[in-house]
Each structure stands twice: as C-alpha cells, then as structure tokens.
Design an enzyme around this catalytic site. Structure first.
Site, PDB file in Angstrom:
ATOM      1  CB  SER A 274      -0.884   0.020   1.241  1.00 34.57           C
ATOM      2  OG  SER A 274      -0.098   0.214   2.403  1.00 34.57           O
ATOM      3  CG  ASP A 275       1.283   5.895  -1.332  1.00 39.47           C
ATOM      4  OD1 ASP A 275       2.198   6.044  -0.501  1.00 39.47           O
ATOM      5  OD2 ASP A 275       1.087   6.686  -2.268  1.00 39.47           O
ATOM      6  CD1 TRP A 276       4.853   5.428   4.830  1.00 47.54           C
ATOM      7  CD2 TRP A 276       4.697   4.233   2.952  1.00 47.54           C
ATOM      8  NE1 TRP A 276       5.957   4.589   4.752  1.00 47.54           N
ATOM      9  CE2 TRP A 276       5.890   3.860   3.620  1.00 47.54           C
ATOM     10  CE3 TRP A 276       4.395   3.590   1.750  1.00 47.54           C
ATOM     11  CZ2 TRP A 276       6.757   2.891   3.115  1.00 47.54           C
ATOM     12  CZ3 TRP A 276       5.252   2.630   1.243  1.00 47.54           C
ATOM     13  CH2 TRP A 276       6.417   2.292   1.924  1.00 47.54           C
ATOM     14  N   GLY A 278      -2.582   4.166   2.605  1.00 47.96           N
ATOM     15  CA  GLY A 278      -3.549   3.850   1.549  1.00 47.96           C
ATOM     16  C   GLY A 278      -4.388   2.615   1.839  1.00 47.96           C
TER      17      GLY A 278
END
Ligand SMILES: *[C@@H]1O[C@H](CO)[C@@H](O)[C@H](O)[C@H]1NC(C)=O
Ligand SMILES: *[C@@H]1O[C@H](CO)[C@@H](O)[C@H](O)[C@H]1NC(C)=O
Ligand SMILES: *[C@@H]1O[C@H](CO)[C@@H](O)[C@H](O)[C@H]1NC(C)=O
Ligand SMILES: *[C@@H]1O[C@H](CO)[C@@H](O)[C@H](O)[C@H]1NC(C)=O
Ligand SMILES: *[C@@H]1O[C@H](CO)[C@@H](O)[C@H](O)[C@H]1NC(C)=O
Ligand SMILES: *[C@@H]1O[C@H](CO)[C@@H](O)[C@H](O)[C@H]1NC(C)=O
Ligand SMILES: *[C@@H]1O[C@H](CO)[C@@H](O)[C@H](O)[C@H]1NC(C)=O
Ligand SMILES: *[C@@H]1O[C@H](CO)[C@@H](O)[C@H](O)[C@H]1NC(C)=O
Ligand SMILES: *[C@@H]1O[C@H](CO)[C@@H](O)[C@H](O)[C@H]1NC(C)=O
Ligand SMILES: *[C@@H]1O[C@H](CO)[C@@H](O)[C@H](O)[C@H]1NC(C)=O
Ligand SMILES: *[C@@H]1O[C@H](CO)[C@@H](O)[C@H](O)[C@H]1NC(C)=O
Ligand SMILES: *[C@@H]1O[C@H](CO)[C@@H](O)[C@H](O)[C@H]1NC(C)=O
Length: 806
Positions: A274-276, A278
C-alpha cells in the site's frame, strides 16, 4: 508516499470503506491469483522452504510494516536468518540519505528519449540504494501518467504518453534490479491528482472519501495500465497501490484492478504494497490482492500494535475470513524477489538512517545497522551531468543564437540562476507550500520524490566558470520583483553595456500533496521575460520546472532561444552550460505538448471546487475521465488544434533528414516475410494461453512488423537524432474516439555530419491493437493502419500503410 506532516491529519480518524460511486462500479474479481514465481523459479523454491518454517505470528509480521530505520520496514526474523526489509524513497534518489546522488527527475529522463541513459540511471540508482542497505526503492513512477497538466507529481513520472513511459519504466526497473535492489512501480492506478487524494474530515466530522477516478475499461487499458504492463514484463518485484479510489473502490482494496488486471491479466508475480496510509481495511484488502500494509499502524507513527494487518491477519485466518493459502501467497510474493535478488546477503542499513528518518518512533525489531554516512555516489555525477543535458529541449533558436560563441558580454537574470538559499534538502519546512522558495535554482521538486543534495552546481556558478575561458563579462540580477516591476530603466544602469546575450532563468515549483494552480513559470516569469527582452534583443530563456509550462512570451522576437531544462539534478549548472556552449548538441524532445494557452488543457482538469471542499457527502469527489484516450497530443491532434510546441519536438544544432521507409513482416503467423510482405494469417486477437506470464499474453509482445527508415545528419555538426514512429489505427465502433496517431517506436542515434543510418522499429501485436471491451481482448482493427515516421508528433517525413487484418 506522504511525508508532509500537515497532511497527516487527513489520515487520522474513522476510515470508512467507500460505497460504489454513481459513475460505475468495480466488478468483484476473486479469488486473488496465486504467484507461481514465473521467471524466478529457484528463488520460488527457496521462498517455499522459508514459508514452511514460519509461525502464524511471523506470517503476519512479514506482511505488516513496522517502525524502523527506513521509510518502510518489515521486521527481522533472526531465527531464520532473515534481517528484515528496508524500504526507502524515492524515484530520483535515496531521498533522505547523506552522501548520495540526486539524479535528474523522471520527467527529465523521459525528455532524453534515450533508452541507454534511462537504463544506466536505473543501474546507478540501484547501486546507491543497495550501498545504503535499502532492499526496496520506492520507484519508478508511472502514475500519475500526467492526464492533468496541473498534476503536482507529474515530474516524478515520465510522460503522459504511455508508450514512452512504459519504455522508461522498463529500462529503469531492469537497471535497478540488475544492481540487486527491488524496484517498486507506483502508484497503481488512476492516481492523477493530488487534491483530495486522501480522505478528509468535513466540518461536521464526516469522513469524505478520496477522489474516485472513474475510468472506462478501454482507456484504462490503453493509457493507464499500459506502462504497468511494461513494468511487470520487466520483472518488477513490487507495485504500490495508490491513494485514490477507482470507480468508487479504494485502489488498495479494488479486486478488479489488483486481482483482475494486475495479477490476472498481467500475470504479476511479485507483491502489492500500500501507499503510506492507503490501506483502508484488513480482510477486504487482503482478499482484493493487497500483500503488504505500509507503514503498518492505522495512523502514521501510531500504535504499532494496531493495524488493519498485523494481529488482524492472524485472527482473520483463524476465523476463516482470509484463507491460509492467501496469506502464504502474500509471503511467497514478498520473499521470492528477495531470494531472486540474493538479498539474504546484503549490505547493512546505513547507520545514519534512524536519525534521518525522524518520522517514526523507536522500534522493537533489531535491524542490522552498519557504518554511518557511507558514500555511495561513486562517479555517478558524470551520468547526471550527461542526462541533465540530454533531457534539455531546445524549443527555439533564431539565427543560431546558440551555441554561444565567446560573447564579450553576457547578462544573467532571474531567481532560478543562482545558488539555493533554503538548504539542500527540498523537503524541509521551507518547501512545504505551493510556491517553494524565492531565491535559488530548482534542481528537483518536492515531497517524497525529492532528494537530499550532497552538493549543487548552480547555473550562475557554472556560467561564470565557463565564461572566464573567453574573458566574457558576466553581469547579473536575480531579483524577479526588481526585474519585472522596475523594467529596464530600473536595472539597466546595473548592467552595462547592453549584453550581447541575456540568459533568463525561470523555475516552476511542484510538489506531492498539491496540484499546481497555474502553468506559467513562477515568480512573475512573464513579466521578467518581457522586461529583459524589452531591453535585450538577444534573450535566451531557460526553464527549470516540475511539469510543463505554457510560454506566453515564446513568440517575442527578442526571445531568440528557449531551453526547457526540466529538473536536472545536482549537476544542473554544468548540464545547461554544456548545451549553451555547444559542448553537447541538444537532443532532448518534449515528452508532453506545450499548448498555446493554459485553458487549452481544460479537457483533463483537476477535480476541485468550493462545493467539493465544503461537502458533507462522503462520495462527492468524483473525477470522470470523460476525455477517454484523448489526453495530451492525442487531444490536440484529434481536434486539430494548434499548439506552441508539439509532443516529440526539439531542435538541434544540426539538421536531420529521413528517407526510405520500408516495412518487413516477421512472419510469426506463418505468412511471408521480407520487405513489404504482408503478415498473412495474423488473427485479429492473440492466440489464447492457459498460463499467465508476466506482462500478459506473450503473443502481445511478439514482433509482427519492423518499420525501417534511414536517418541522415544533413547539418554541419555531430548530433543525436530521435526518429519516432507513430501508428494511426482506424476508428473502431465502440464509441470511444481512437487517437489520430500514437507513438509506437523511437530511437536515439548519434550521427556525424553527412553520416546516415538505418533504424528499425519493431511493432509488437500490442502496438497494433486496441482494447476491445466486448471481446475483453487486445484486437488488431481491420482495415489500413497508417505508419508515420518523423521527428515529432507533427513532423512526419516518411509514411506507409499496412493492412494486418482485412
Ligand atoms: C460522473 O459521471 C456520472 C455518471 O455518468 C454522473 O452521474 C456524474 O454527475 C458525473 N460527475 C461529474 C462530477 O461530472
Ligand atoms: C469502471 O467503470 C467503467 C464504466 O462502467 C468500466 O468500463 C470499467 O471497466 C470499470 N473499471 C474498473 C477497474 O472497475
Ligand atoms: C526450514 O526448515 C527446513 C527443515 O524443516 C530446513 O531444511 C530449511 O533450511 C529451513 N528454511 C529456512 C529458510 O530456514
Ligand atoms: C470534530 O472532531 C473534533 C476532534 O474530535 C472535535 O474537537 C470537534 O468538536 C468535532 N466537530 C463537530 C462539529 O462535531
Ligand atoms: C484490527 O483492525 C482494527 C481496525 O479495523 C483496529 O482497530 C485494531 O486495532 C486492529 N487490531 C490489531 C491487533 O491490530
Ligand atoms: C528585490 O527587489 C525589490 C524591488 O526593487 C525590493 O523591494 C526587494 O527588497 C528586493 N529583494 C531583495 C532580496 O533584495
Ligand atoms: C509582474 O510583472 C509586471 C510587468 O510585466 C509588473 O507590472 C507587475 O507589477 C509584476 N508583479 C509582481 C507581483 O511583481
Ligand atoms: C527588442 O529589443 C529592442 C532593443 O534592442 C527594443 O527596442 C524593442 O522594443 C524590443 N522588442 C520587444 C518586443 O521587446
Ligand atoms: C540588438 O541590440 C544590439 C545591442 O543593443 C544592437 O547593436 C543591435 O542593432 C540590435 N539588433 C537588432 C536587430 O535590433
Ligand atoms: C481547490 O478549491 C478550493 C475551493 O475553491 C480552493 O481554495 C483551492 O485553492 C483549490 N485548490 C487547487 C489546487 O486549485
Ligand atoms: C500488402 O497488402 C496491401 C493492401 O493492404 C497491398 O497493397 C500490398 O500490395 C500487399 N503487399 C504484398 C507484398 O503483398
Ligand atoms: C532495419 O534496421 C535494422 C537496424 O536497426 C537493421 O538491422 C535491419 O537490417 C534493417 N532492415 C532493413 C530491411 O533495412
């Protein structure tokens, strides 16, 4: 990833799973396809043995980020000899590290149109990350692709053209992984604006969900998924899912995009992180294909023991909502590239990292730290200087203004010419607003995609050094307010006599977290150029910019030359001096279109309005990609609209010609081969296969035709040409307009005066196909297909036609 603390607040609070938007919805695609380690067989076997030894808690640990010395961390398991994983930003440098290089940005790299330099940049980036003990580099970027000219992060990626971006991504990934690090291709998918990229809280504390990118199936395939296919084919280890929603469903829990497109259709064998921040759910995300949660806790810097993953993974397996098979697959996907790249024997993490990475609290796991401040720069500055020049585009050069010929006097103007005054790390407090800072050149832009400079050669510094060789008088004024408000009468007494040549340096700040509000360069740039040009009839404008610029002053007769230098990195001044003085003949080409007016880009707007900012409707933020395939030059060509400088354009100090187009069929379908032969027997759709293969159906990558042209240097000096091939597909009856021309081949070749060379452009099946939404397949349209070879998207020199399927 998100680093600006002002934005972190947006993530804290109740995160609600989105409902389907009213635009479309994402069809469910389950179960999540398992990896078979295709291409990584020996490593896959090692990963299987490793997984077999893991306890349930260790499995949860391996898929959940934790605090540590790096931007992202997976805790160690010493009993199995596993030292953990260190993940670091970003696409143009190991962002926070000391004694590391700051390379030209993705945008600059794309503007070089040079596969070799793209690859070497990847190799050197990889070597620097590895030297600092980082296992995973969070780059390259192919989303944002650059749908919106105003996008704040377009410069991190390459080009709004998916073919050019796909080539740049694959060269970068192959280079990085050749150096032994894992690349992380990001952000998957449809992440085309910063505004409302994350959920926010309304005044009444309602969670307003992230913007939903509503994209039709054909557009998703032909534009936004295209470069990810190149990356998967190149063997990328990991892919980061994005902050936005797609058709109302968060990217990190969208089963259609992750299970269906990425792991199914494209046969991706690695892991999705995941993006941070996300991640918005545990079970739903895992079953929809998310393999690793970053940074781990529910909120940034929050409680390590409270995560959507972590302990929730163990309980989900116990209660049957996630299968053990799926959890094992997550770990196989993470550990296979690790063993493939032999990361079980790896340099320790630079001892300085914990101090640099102050975002995160003390940590539980023992990470192996080595010496501090390891110098990983090597001689990479030679490539940085070369690529900075190679990514500089000469847009105008009246009367051979450039290269400079030992001028007796020179004026240097503008706040982008001199050294920086707010520090060498473009992510500090001074840079956390939309406009950056006033004084100092712009070598890179802001956010997690920036880099900590270990030194910077400013344009003025390099110009002074070079000018001294000729005894040139160099005078300068760097104050844009003075230049624009006082005009020549105000400053001409400071610069005497009127210089033979006046260099105006302009800059355009951009950063993660914000979209741009204008497309002209910053700091009253137009006023500055007009003011200098009204007094100096030989004015050369140089832009350093985190994205494209409109140039209202481009036709001013006193503006005799224009250079778009993009974001060159640490050797900025040397890179531009090499071009200005002709040590390097410019060969960069625009990786985007420069329109006549900013409003010409309104076909692909940033979604934003006062009503949305004030909404109480959780689903209010909807971005309908109604322009479909028609972004950038595809738009301007389809509507036959004039532009200032077209996609693919760039001048040289020499001239080139092109002749002798010929088409050879490869005969893959058993048809005739040879010059002019038709590839009889090619079916409109590729043969179906039962095995998924990284990059999708292998038949899509088979060369069906090769188009040859001969390029000649017809001028007086050596230079590199960038011949380009565009394919013109017929319209198909599915409602979505097909672009008039799409880039499907390019090369960069160095030619001496009088020299000529034959170039071959291989056309794969994918290059000649459109995405047929009914057949759910890449399909070669019937009827004649135009082949247009030339030196830009609007400068065709040789054309031909093939009919692949009649
Ligand atoms: C997006 O498209 C949907 C479905 O066509 C439509 O209902 C909605 O109003 C559109 N939203 C915007 C902001 O245009
Ligand atoms: C999004 O919705 C559009 C319109 O219904 C559809 O064509 C497309 O396949 C959907 N994409 C995803 C990823 O759900
Ligand atoms: C896992 O255990 C097996 C024996 O059960 C052993 O052969 C293997 O080396 C172990 N793998 C790792 C990575 O420790
Ligand atoms: C919203 O939440 C904040 C923080 O919990 C609180 O201080 C504030 O009073 C709330 N506002 C409303 C309108 O409920
Ligand atoms: C499990 O997830 C929930 C949010 O859905 C969170 O509140 C809780 O702390 C998590 N539990 C663990 C052990 O991380
Ligand atoms: C720039 O010029 C303006 C107008 O002359 C002046 O007010 C300002 O103080 C100058 N800035 C600096 C940093 O000298
Ligand atoms: C911008 O430049 C124009 C001259 O072109 C000048 O009239 C104006 O005052 C300048 N604005 C600022 C904010 O410096
Ligand atoms: C061009 O420069 C000359 C001075 O050489 C000046 O007289 C003229 O007004 C300038 N033209 C423009 C459009 O600025
Ligand atoms: C340009 O300016 C120079 C210096 O002021 C002058 O000598 C020359 O005549 C000008 N050229 C034109 C074409 O105006
Ligand atoms: C978004 O819209 C709001 C309200 O109109 C405005 O304040 C803000 O500046 C806009 N942001 C951008 C990036 O245009
Ligand atoms: C290939 O097909 C085209 C029609 O699309 C025809 O004009 C041409 O002669 C054919 N070439 C050969 C070598 O058969
Ligand atoms: C096409 O160009 C390639 C070099 O790029 C060359 O190897 C090949 O022989 C050329 N083909 C023809 C038919 O000229």
């Amino acid at each position: 990833m998100l680093i600006l603390s002002a934005l972190l607040a947006a993530l804290v609070g109740d995160l609600v799973v989105a409902q389907d938007s009213d635009y479309g919805s994402s069809p469910p695609v389950y179960p999540s396809p398992g990896t078979q380690g295709i291409g990584w067989e020996a490593a896959f076997a090692r990963a299987e043995a490793f997984v077999a030894n893991l306890t349930a808690d260790e499995k949860a640990q391996l898929v959940t980020g934790t605090s540590g010395p790096c931007v992202g961390n997976i805790g160690a398991i010493p009993r199995l000899g596993f030292n953990g994983l260190c993940l670091q930003d970003g696409p143009l440098a190991i962002r926070q590290a000391t004694y590391a290089s700051v390379f030209p940005a993705g945008l600059t790299t794309a503007a070089s149109w040079d596969r070799g330099l793209m690859n070497l940049r990847g190799i050197y980036l990889g070597a620097e990350f590895k030297g600092k003990g980082a296992h995973v580099a969070l780059g390259p970027v192919v989303a944002p692709l650059g749908r919106a000219a105003y996008g704040g992060r377009n410069w991190e990626g390459f080009s709004p053209d998916p073919y050019l971006t796909g080539v740049a991504a694959e060269e970068t990934i192959m280079g990085m992984q050749q150096s032994g690090i894992q690349a992380c291709l990001k952000h998957f998918i449809g992440y085309e604006q910063e505004t409302q990229r994350n959920p926010s809280l309304s005044p009444d504390n309602v969670t307003i969900e992230s913007v939903s990118s509503n994209i039709d199936d054909r557009t998703l395939h032909e534009l936004y998924l295209w470069p990810f296919a190149n990356g998967v084919k190149a063997g990328v280890a990991s892919i980061m899912c994005s902050y936005n929603r797609i058709n109302g469903s968060y990217a990190c829990q969208n089963s259609k995009t992750q299970n269906g497109l990425l792991k199914g259709e494209l046969g991706f064998q690695g892991y999705v992180m995941s993006d941070w921040g996300g991640t918005h759910s545990g079970v739903a995300s895992i079953n929809a294909g998310l393999d690793m949660d970053m940074p781990g806790p529910l909120s940034f810097g929050g409680d390590q023991n409270s995560s959507f993953f972590g302990g929730n993974v163990t309980s989900a397996v116990n209660n049957g909502s996630v299968s053990e098979t799926r959890v094992n697959d997550m770990i196989m996907r993470i550990m296979t590239p690790y063993f493939f790249l032999q990361q079980d024997e790896y340099p320790p993490i630079d001892g300085e990292e914990p101090a640099l990475n102050s975002n995160f609290p003390p940590y539980d796991y023992q990470f192996t730290l080595g010496a501090s401040n390891v110098d990983v720069r090597d001689d990479h500055n030679q490539l940085i200087r070369e690529l900075g020049s190679a990514g500089t585009v000469l847009l105008k050069n009246v009367g051979n203004t450039l290269p400079l010929k030992a001028p007796k006097t020179m004026g240097v103007f503008g706040n982008d010419a001199g050294d920086v005054v707010d520090g060498l790390y473009f992510s500090g407090a001074a840079f956390q607003n939309q406009y950056g800072y006033e004084y100092g050149t712009l070598p890179v832009a802001g956010g997690s995609g920036t880099g900590r400079l270990s030194y910077l050669v400013s344009p003025l510094e390099a110009i002074k050094t070079r000018a001294a060789q000729d005894g040139t008088l160099v005078q300068y004024i760097l104050n844009n307010t003075l230049l624009s408000t006082e005009g020549p009468s105000g400053f001409s007494s400071a610069i005497l006599p009127v210089p033979q040549v006046c260099l105006v340096f302009l800059k355009t700040w951009a950063s993660e977290g914000y979209d741009r509000v204008g497309l002209e360069a910053d700091w009253n740039s137009t006023g500055v150029v007009e003011s200098v040009a009204s007094y100096c009839n030989n004015t050369v404008v140089i832009t350093h910019s985190g994205g494209l610029n409109v140039m209202p002053w481009a036709d001013n007769p006193n503006v005799t030359a224009i250079l778009a230098a993009h974001l060159p990195g640490e050797e900025s001044g040397n890179s531009i001096v090499d071009i200005l003085y002709g040590a390097v003949n410019p060969s960069g080409k625009l990786p985007y279109t420069i329109a006549l007016n900013a409003s010409d880009y309104n076909f692909a707007p940033i979604t934003n309005s006062t009503a949305l900012v004030e909404t109480e409707d959780p689903n209010a933020w909807q971005s309908n990609f109604t322009e479909g395939l028609l972004i950038d030059y595809r738009h301007f060509d389809y509507y036959n609209q004039s532009v200032a400088f077209e996609f693919g354009f760039g001048l040289s100090y020499t001239t080139f010609d092109m002749s002798g187009i010929g088409v050879t069929s490869s005969g893959v379908a058993g048809g005739g081969t040879g010059w002019g032969a038709n590839n009889t027997g090619v079916t409109s759709t590729p043969p179906s296969t039962n095995t998924s293969s990284p990059g999708g159906n292998p038949a899509l990558w088979e060369t069906l035709y090769t188009v040859n042209v001969t390029v000649a240097n017809t001028g007086g000096v050596a230079g590199a040409a960038v011949p380009q091939l565009y394919v013109s597909l017929p319209q198909v009856p599915d409602g979505d307009p097909t672009p008039v021309n799409v880039l499907r081949g390019f090369d960069k070749i160095m030619l001496q005066p009088g020299q000529s060379q034959s170039i071959g452009f291989d056309l794969a099946r994918r290059d000649l196909s459109y995405w047929d939404t009914n057949a759910q397949q890449w399909t070669i349209p019937s009827g004649p297909i135009g082949l247009n070879a030339g030196f830009s998207s609007r400068d065709f020199r040789q054309t031909s036609q093939i009919t692949v399927v009649s």
